[in-house]
Design a protein around this motif. Structure first.
Motif, PDB file in Angstrom:
ATOM      1  N   PHE A 177     -29.109  48.195 -33.559  1.00  0.00           N
ATOM      2  CA  PHE A 177     -28.151  48.686 -32.574  1.00  0.00           C
ATOM      3  C   PHE A 177     -28.613  48.315 -31.170  1.00  0.00           C
ATOM      4  O   PHE A 177     -29.767  48.508 -30.812  1.00  0.00           O
ATOM      5  CB  PHE A 177     -27.989  50.199 -32.700  1.00  0.00           C
ATOM      6  N   THR A 178     -27.678  47.750 -30.396  1.00  0.00           N
ATOM      7  CA  THR A 178     -27.953  47.368 -29.015  1.00  0.00           C
ATOM      8  C   THR A 178     -26.948  48.033 -28.092  1.00  0.00           C
ATOM      9  O   THR A 178     -25.889  48.507 -28.539  1.00  0.00           O
ATOM     10  CB  THR A 178     -27.861  45.842 -28.838  1.00  0.00           C
ATOM     11  N   GLU A 184     -19.488  47.502 -32.387  1.00  0.00           N
ATOM     12  CA  GLU A 184     -19.183  46.451 -33.356  1.00  0.00           C
ATOM     13  C   GLU A 184     -19.949  46.672 -34.659  1.00  0.00           C
ATOM     14  O   GLU A 184     -19.393  46.522 -35.760  1.00  0.00           O
ATOM     15  CB  GLU A 184     -19.536  45.091 -32.766  1.00  0.00           C
ATOM     16  N   THR A 185     -21.222  47.044 -34.544  1.00  0.00           N
ATOM     17  CA  THR A 185     -22.026  47.291 -35.742  1.00  0.00           C
ATOM     18  C   THR A 185     -21.489  48.479 -36.529  1.00  0.00           C
ATOM     19  O   THR A 185     -21.396  48.434 -37.767  1.00  0.00           O
ATOM     20  CB  THR A 185     -23.497  47.532 -35.359  1.00  0.00           C
ATOM     21  N   LEU A 186     -21.107  49.528 -35.827  1.00  0.00           N
ATOM     22  CA  LEU A 186     -20.533  50.693 -36.513  1.00  0.00           C
ATOM     23  C   LEU A 186     -19.223  50.336 -37.208  1.00  0.00           C
ATOM     24  O   LEU A 186     -18.926  50.860 -38.282  1.00  0.00           O
ATOM     25  CB  LEU A 186     -20.316  51.833 -35.518  1.00  0.00           C
ATOM     26  N   SER A 197     -28.653  55.143 -42.152  1.00  0.00           N
ATOM     27  CA  SER A 197     -28.976  53.771 -41.766  1.00  0.00           C
ATOM     28  C   SER A 197     -30.414  53.707 -41.278  1.00  0.00           C
ATOM     29  O   SER A 197     -30.824  54.509 -40.432  1.00  0.00           O
ATOM     30  CB  SER A 197     -28.026  53.280 -40.668  1.00  0.00           C
ATOM     31  N   GLU A 198     -31.171  52.752 -41.821  1.00  0.00           N
ATOM     32  CA  GLU A 198     -32.516  52.468 -41.325  1.00  0.00           C
ATOM     33  C   GLU A 198     -32.338  51.542 -40.123  1.00  0.00           C
ATOM     34  O   GLU A 198     -31.841  50.421 -40.266  1.00  0.00           O
ATOM     35  CB  GLU A 198     -33.351  51.790 -42.412  1.00  0.00           C
ATOM     36  N   ASP A 202     -32.592  48.367 -29.307  1.00  0.00           N
ATOM     37  CA  ASP A 202     -33.146  47.735 -28.116  1.00  0.00           C
ATOM     38  C   ASP A 202     -33.850  48.751 -27.223  1.00  0.00           C
ATOM     39  O   ASP A 202     -34.853  48.450 -26.581  1.00  0.00           O
ATOM     40  CB  ASP A 202     -32.066  46.981 -27.339  1.00  0.00           C
ATOM     41  N   HIS A 203     -33.314  49.969 -27.197  1.00  0.00           N
ATOM     42  CA  HIS A 203     -33.896  51.021 -26.373  1.00  0.00           C
ATOM     43  C   HIS A 203     -33.479  52.364 -26.937  1.00  0.00           C
ATOM     44  O   HIS A 203     -32.367  52.517 -27.454  1.00  0.00           O
ATOM     45  CB  HIS A 203     -33.430  50.897 -24.916  1.00  0.00           C
ATOM     46  N   ILE A 204     -34.332  53.346 -26.823  1.00  0.00           N
ATOM     47  CA  ILE A 204     -34.028  54.677 -27.349  1.00  0.00           C
ATOM     48  C   ILE A 204     -32.777  55.260 -26.712  1.00  0.00           C
ATOM     49  O   ILE A 204     -32.031  56.014 -27.358  1.00  0.00           O
ATOM     50  CB  ILE A 204     -35.243  55.623 -27.153  1.00  0.00           C
ATOM     51  N   ASP A 205     -32.481  54.875 -25.469  1.00  0.00           N
ATOM     52  CA  ASP A 205     -31.280  55.391 -24.800  1.00  0.00           C
ATOM     53  C   ASP A 205     -30.003  54.927 -25.496  1.00  0.00           C
ATOM     54  O   ASP A 205     -28.979  55.610 -25.437  1.00  0.00           O
ATOM     55  CB  ASP A 205     -31.243  54.955 -23.331  1.00  0.00           C
ATOM     56  N   THR A 206     -30.048  53.770 -26.137  1.00  0.00           N
ATOM     57  CA  THR A 206     -28.889  53.288 -26.896  1.00  0.00           C
ATOM     58  C   THR A 206     -28.543  54.267 -28.012  1.00  0.00           C
ATOM     59  O   THR A 206     -27.366  54.558 -28.268  1.00  0.00           O
ATOM     60  CB  THR A 206     -29.184  51.899 -27.496  1.00  0.00           C
TER      61      THR A 206
END
Length: 274
Positions: A177-178, A184-186, A197-198, A202-206
């Motif tokens: 996830f980015t 889009e991934t969802l 989901s494992e 890109d960042h914990i804030d995402t």
């Protein structure tokens, strides 16, 4: 309680997943490592599945038996009888580890222990075994206690999963996830509705910013904190030094299952937080 019901319970604490079983004091991927995880009170064991030369499903992570048994030969070239005659090295193996009384287990032996006592994340070294492993889980009345997983990031991945006969076995997607690609991934994942989901990110804030979207999808989030390059800064070593900075931040962002090589420490930390 089934695996899916456990994961879906909004009142539960973050789940602890023991990587290759609780292997401190027992060979990884051994029956003793599973029993250790149960004794500690771990929620999930991650186990690696392969297929022997004579068609039996068994537990082993590496391609060869060098690290865990000192035999430099591909594990899948042995028959199951030959594999079960081989003593496993202690803990996570290597030249300095002593041989134990533990032998390489069949998947059926592992499922017999797991069923009704702990959940299992089955990591197939060949995803072509999906349908066969699912059939084994159903035969052992363990389908509700295990998951199967593979990468799902494209429509082609979705089509592959849909073509497998995994009826009755929970499916966990592996996805990244980015900041700009989460929607889009969802959307891709929605075709399969994985219960969990494992993830990589890109960042914990995402993850924190999209917490509502993950919850709306009915999909729990699993993160590895193993001491591997793929974990980035989120490692067990860093967590042992500062658990709030690693495990705490992950939990606060909405991640509710963590796979670790330090299951006892993670469990103690989660209980302390409660």
């Amino acid at each position: 309680m089934t695996y899916k019901d456990f994961i879906a319970d909004p009142a539960r604490r973050c789940a602890v997943a023991a990587h290759r079983g609780a292997w401190h004091g027992a060979p990884e991927n051994s029956l003793a490592a599973i029993e250790n995880a149960i004794a500690i009170g771990v929620d999930i064991v991650e186990l690696d599945v392969r297929k022997s030369a004579d068609g039996e499903l068994f537990l082993m992570h590496d391609d060869t038996l060098l690290r865990m048994a000192g035999i430099d030969r591909d594990a899948e070239t042995f028959t199951m009888a030959e594999l079960q005659a081989i003593a496993l090295r202690a803990d996570d193996g290597g030249e300095g580890r002593a041989l134990t009384d533990q032998r390489i287990p069949t998947l059926k032996q592992a499922l017999e222990i797991i069923r009704g006592r702990i959940f299992a994340d089955l990591d197939l070294k060949d995803r072509g075994l999906f349908s066969e492993v699912a059939a084994c889980a159903r035969e052992m009345d363990a389908a509700a206690y295990v998951d199967l997983k593979t990468t799902v990031m494209t429509p082609e991945h979705v089509a592959w999963v849909k073509a497998q006969d995994i009826a009755g076995v929970p499916f966990m997607a592996m996805a990244s996830f980015t900041e700009n690609g989460t929607g889009e991934t969802l959307a891709v994942l929605s075709e399969l509705k994985p219960f969990m989901s494992e993830i990589r990110f890109d960042h914990i804030d995402t993850i924190a910013a999209n917490r509502g979207a993950f919850e709306a999808a009915g999909m729990a989030l699993w993160k590895n904190t193993l001491d591997m390059v793929s974990s980035g800064e989120w490692t067990d070593t860093a967590a042992l030094a500062d658990p709030d900075k690693i495990w705490g931040r992950l939990i606060d962002a909405g991640i509710s299952a963590i796979q670790t090589d330090q299951p006892a420490a993670l469990k103690a930390y989660i209980e302390k937080r409660a």
